[in-house]
Structure formats: C-alpha cells, structure tokens
Motif scaffolding. Sequence first.
Motif, PDB file in Angstrom:
ATOM      1  N   MET A   8       0.842  -1.188   0.000  1.00 29.15           N
ATOM      2  CA  MET A   8       0.000   0.000   0.000  1.00 29.15           C
ATOM      3  C   MET A   8       0.882   1.245   0.000  1.00 29.15           C
ATOM      4  N   ALA A   9       0.473   2.280  -0.706  1.00 27.03           N
ATOM      5  CA  ALA A   9       1.258   3.499  -0.796  1.00 27.03           C
ATOM      6  C   ALA A   9       1.366   4.169   0.566  1.00 27.03           C
ATOM      7  N   ARG A  10       2.342   5.083   0.688  1.00 28.51           N
ATOM      8  CA  ARG A  10       2.596   5.711   1.974  1.00 28.51           C
ATOM      9  C   ARG A  10       1.412   6.524   2.475  1.00 28.51           C
ATOM     10  N   ASP A  11       0.608   7.089   1.565  1.00 32.20           N
ATOM     11  CA  ASP A  11      -0.523   7.897   2.005  1.00 32.20           C
ATOM     12  C   ASP A  11      -1.749   7.049   2.310  1.00 32.20           C
ATOM     13  N   GLY A  12      -1.620   5.723   2.230  1.00 31.95           N
ATOM     14  CA  GLY A  12      -2.718   4.857   2.615  1.00 31.95           C
ATOM     15  C   GLY A  12      -3.588   4.377   1.480  1.00 31.95           C
ATOM     16  N   TYR A  13      -3.384   4.907   0.277  1.00 34.12           N
ATOM     17  CA  TYR A  13      -4.195   4.490  -0.855  1.00 34.12           C
ATOM     18  C   TYR A  13      -3.623   3.227  -1.497  1.00 34.12           C
ATOM     19  N   TYR A  14      -4.506   2.461  -2.106  1.00 36.42           N
ATOM     20  CA  TYR A  14      -4.074   1.261  -2.806  1.00 36.42           C
ATOM     21  C   TYR A  14      -3.236   1.637  -4.026  1.00 36.42           C
ATOM     22  N   THR A  15      -2.180   0.879  -4.244  1.00 34.92           N
ATOM     23  CA  THR A  15      -1.400   1.006  -5.466  1.00 34.92           C
ATOM     24  C   THR A  15      -1.945   0.017  -6.487  1.00 34.92           C
ATOM     25  N   CYS A  16      -1.443   0.106  -7.700  1.00 37.98           N
ATOM     26  CA  CYS A  16      -1.860  -0.846  -8.729  1.00 37.98           C
ATOM     27  C   CYS A  16      -1.497  -2.270  -8.315  1.00 37.98           C
ATOM     28  N   GLU A  17      -0.349  -2.429  -7.674  1.00 41.87           N
ATOM     29  CA  GLU A  17       0.075  -3.757  -7.231  1.00 41.87           C
ATOM     30  C   GLU A  17      -0.896  -4.319  -6.194  1.00 41.87           C
ATOM     31  N   ASP A  18      -1.394  -3.453  -5.306  1.00 37.89           N
ATOM     32  CA  ASP A  18      -2.385  -3.891  -4.318  1.00 37.89           C
ATOM     33  C   ASP A  18      -3.669  -4.350  -5.003  1.00 37.89           C
ATOM     34  N   VAL A  19      -4.096  -3.574  -6.004  1.00 32.62           N
ATOM     35  CA  VAL A  19      -5.322  -3.918  -6.727  1.00 32.62           C
ATOM     36  C   VAL A  19      -5.150  -5.243  -7.468  1.00 32.62           C
ATOM     37  N   LEU A  20      -3.992  -5.441  -8.088  1.00 30.12           N
ATOM     38  CA  LEU A  20      -3.738  -6.692  -8.803  1.00 30.12           C
ATOM     39  C   LEU A  20      -3.768  -7.883  -7.846  1.00 30.12           C
ATOM     40  N   ALA A  21      -3.170  -7.705  -6.671  1.00 29.57           N
ATOM     41  CA  ALA A  21      -3.152  -8.790  -5.689  1.00 29.57           C
ATOM     42  C   ALA A  21      -4.566  -9.107  -5.206  1.00 29.57           C
ATOM     43  N   GLN A  22      -5.348  -8.065  -4.943  1.00 33.66           N
ATOM     44  CA  GLN A  22      -6.722  -8.280  -4.485  1.00 33.66           C
ATOM     45  C   GLN A  22      -7.567  -8.922  -5.586  1.00 33.66           C
ATOM     46  N   THR A  23      -7.362  -8.476  -6.824  1.00 36.81           N
ATOM     47  CA  THR A  23      -8.111  -9.045  -7.944  1.00 36.81           C
ATOM     48  C   THR A  23      -7.768 -10.516  -8.137  1.00 36.81           C
ATOM     49  N   THR A  24      -6.510 -10.865  -7.930  1.00 41.31           N
ATOM     50  CA  THR A  24      -6.098 -12.264  -8.030  1.00 41.31           C
ATOM     51  C   THR A  24      -6.824 -13.111  -6.987  1.00 41.31           C
ATOM     52  N   CYS A  25      -6.960 -12.578  -5.776  1.00 37.96           N
ATOM     53  CA  CYS A  25      -7.702 -13.301  -4.729  1.00 37.96           C
ATOM     54  C   CYS A  25      -9.163 -13.491  -5.129  1.00 37.96           C
ATOM     55  N   VAL A  26      -9.751 -12.449  -5.714  1.00 35.96           N
ATOM     56  CA  VAL A  26     -11.149 -12.536  -6.163  1.00 35.96           C
ATOM     57  C   VAL A  26     -11.297 -13.608  -7.236  1.00 35.96           C
ATOM     58  N   MET A  27     -10.374 -13.623  -8.193  1.00 30.17           N
ATOM     59  CA  MET A  27     -10.452 -14.623  -9.263  1.00 30.17           C
ATOM     60  C   MET A  27     -10.283 -16.031  -8.714  1.00 30.17           C
ATOM     61  N   ASN A  28      -9.401 -16.180  -7.730  1.00 29.88           N
ATOM     62  CA  ASN A  28      -9.216 -17.498  -7.109  1.00 29.88           C
ATOM     63  C   ASN A  28     -10.516 -17.987  -6.471  1.00 29.88           C
ATOM     64  N   LEU A  29     -11.194 -17.084  -5.763  1.00 32.63           N
ATOM     65  CA  LEU A  29     -12.451 -17.443  -5.102  1.00 32.63           C
ATOM     66  C   LEU A  29     -13.540 -17.777  -6.119  1.00 32.63           C
ATOM     67  N   LEU A  30     -13.609 -16.996  -7.183  1.00 29.78           N
ATOM     68  CA  LEU A  30     -14.628 -17.242  -8.205  1.00 29.78           C
ATOM     69  C   LEU A  30     -14.390 -18.576  -8.909  1.00 29.78           C
ATOM     70  N   GLU A  31     -13.143 -18.865  -9.215  1.00 28.99           N
ATOM     71  CA  GLU A  31     -12.835 -20.139  -9.871  1.00 28.99           C
ATOM     72  C   GLU A  31     -13.109 -21.319  -8.946  1.00 28.99           C
ATOM     73  N   GLN A  32     -12.868 -21.114  -7.663  1.00 27.96           N
ATOM     74  CA  GLN A  32     -13.069 -22.194  -6.697  1.00 27.96           C
ATOM     75  C   GLN A  32     -14.554 -22.470  -6.455  1.00 27.96           C
ATOM     76  N   ASN A  33     -15.342 -21.394  -6.367  1.00 22.01           N
ATOM     77  CA  ASN A  33     -16.745 -21.550  -5.980  1.00 22.01           C
ATOM     78  C   ASN A  33     -17.728 -21.547  -7.151  1.00 22.01           C
ATOM     79  N   PHE A  34     -17.334 -20.949  -8.267  1.00 25.62           N
ATOM     80  CA  PHE A  34     -18.228 -20.885  -9.427  1.00 25.62           C
ATOM     81  C   PHE A  34     -17.459 -21.235 -10.702  1.00 25.62           C
ATOM     82  N   PRO A  35     -16.912 -22.434 -10.758  1.00 24.24           N
ATOM     83  CA  PRO A  35     -16.045 -22.804 -11.887  1.00 24.24           C
ATOM     84  C   PRO A  35     -16.769 -22.890 -13.226  1.00 24.24           C
ATOM     85  N   GLU A  36     -18.082 -23.083 -13.215  1.00 27.17           N
ATOM     86  CA  GLU A  36     -18.821 -23.252 -14.463  1.00 27.17           C
ATOM     87  C   GLU A  36     -19.329 -21.924 -15.034  1.00 27.17           C
ATOM     88  N   SER A  37     -19.140 -20.845 -14.306  1.00 27.10           N
ATOM     89  CA  SER A  37     -19.699 -19.554 -14.722  1.00 27.10           C
ATOM     90  C   SER A  37     -18.675 -18.721 -15.492  1.00 27.10           C
TER      91      SER A  37
END
Length: 233
Positions: free
Chosen positions: A1-30
């Motif tokens: 996270m950036a020094r001023d507390g805002y998410y950086t692009c790297e933070d967003v990419l990491a969070q998005t990866t977690c979201v994709m992992n959850l979606l693939e795990q729980n809704f693999p057919e969608s």
Amino acid sequence: MARDGYYTCEDVLAQTTCVMNLLEQNFPESDHVLIFDNAPTHLKRADDSLSAHNMPKGIKHWGVEKSVTAPDGTMAKEKVPMKDGRFADGHPQPFCFPPGHEHAGKFKGMAHILKERGFHDAGKLKAQCKGFKCPEGVTDCCCRRILFGWPDFTDVPTLLETNCQKRGFQVIILPKFHCELSFIEFANRSLRFIDAYRKGLNGKQAAWANKKYRGHRVLPDSIPKELDSNDIA
C-alpha cells in the motif's frame, strides 16, 4: 500500500487475483466479468508498454523507466527498452537497431519508426507541435501525433486487463466521469437511502439528505436538526 494509505496498482492486482481465485473455486462453471471504475490504479499499463509520449525523434540511447526492487528492498528506476511495436499487417517492429547495425542497441527514434511504416518524409516533420496542441482534425502534423493514432499505440491493455484476461476473466473499465454507470456509486447511494429510512426520514427528506451527503456512505446523526433548520418536512 502506498505511503498515504491508498491502494497502489500492485495492491489492486493482488486483491483481484484473490477474487479470481475465489470465483474459480466456488463458481467454476460460470463466466465472470469484473467491472472497475476509472481510477488511475486501474488504468496503469506496463512500464515498457508502447507510448509515444516521451519518444525522441532521432536515433539515440533511450529507454523507458521501469520500477525495480533494489537489493536493499527499496524501489528504484532503471531504463529498459520499450516493447516492440506492430506493423499494420501484425508483424512485430523492433524499436531498437539489431546487433551488427552501426547503431546497434540504440532507439530508432520516431522519424525512423515512421519511415519503416511508410511515412518516408517523417524526417521533415517536427517531433511534436508546440505543447502538443495540434491543429484540429489534423493527424499527420508531427511525428508524435501520427504515432498516437496507430492501433498498437492506442490499443495498449492495462495491467488489470492483462492479468485478468490471462485467466479467462472479462474486464470492463467504466468511462471517466460517468458515475451513473458506477456500481460503487450506486451502492453508496443505496446505503445512504437505507440509512435515511432507518433514521426515520421520509422520501423527500431522504432525497435531500442523499444529495447533500453524496460523498458519504451513511448520513450523520445530526441530519434531523439539519432538516429542521432547512425546513425540509
């Protein structure tokens, strides 16, 4: 996270990866579509992606700045070659001269790049119009303007798009300044109305409060007094 507390692009990419992992795990057919607003962190492109913004016109040692992690763990910048472009037929166009050439390793420059693309008089053009304020409707007034219009320069994917599409996820990035399309704005607006009714406001009062506190998720506890002082019944 950036020094001023805002998410950086790297933070967003990491969070998005977690979201994709959850979606693939729980809704693999969608089929999944991820929607992002027009925040700068969502629009960041790879450091070495194509951009005519700072390109020199002539041949020289030149590269784009790329963020790297130094041995001590701090972030540093280093110069790296820009990615290859693409000719109109889809074939790659290296932007640096190959080994064995008299200018081996040097950046070709905008004029030479354009000559290879068929603009044989590119050397006679300016690098860019003053302040990059080109005449309205003119697309061949300077080297930079011509390159700005080529598909390989305009169709550069964001890091988010690249990261998601590699895993088969569709990405939609909302237009800038179109808050009525943003699910985030819609959700916040809904939360404010819910909070207004929870506090006992009627429809007219809820609409007034929602407009006044449109940057908030909930309304302040002082809202009844504000309604009275503004004669909102």
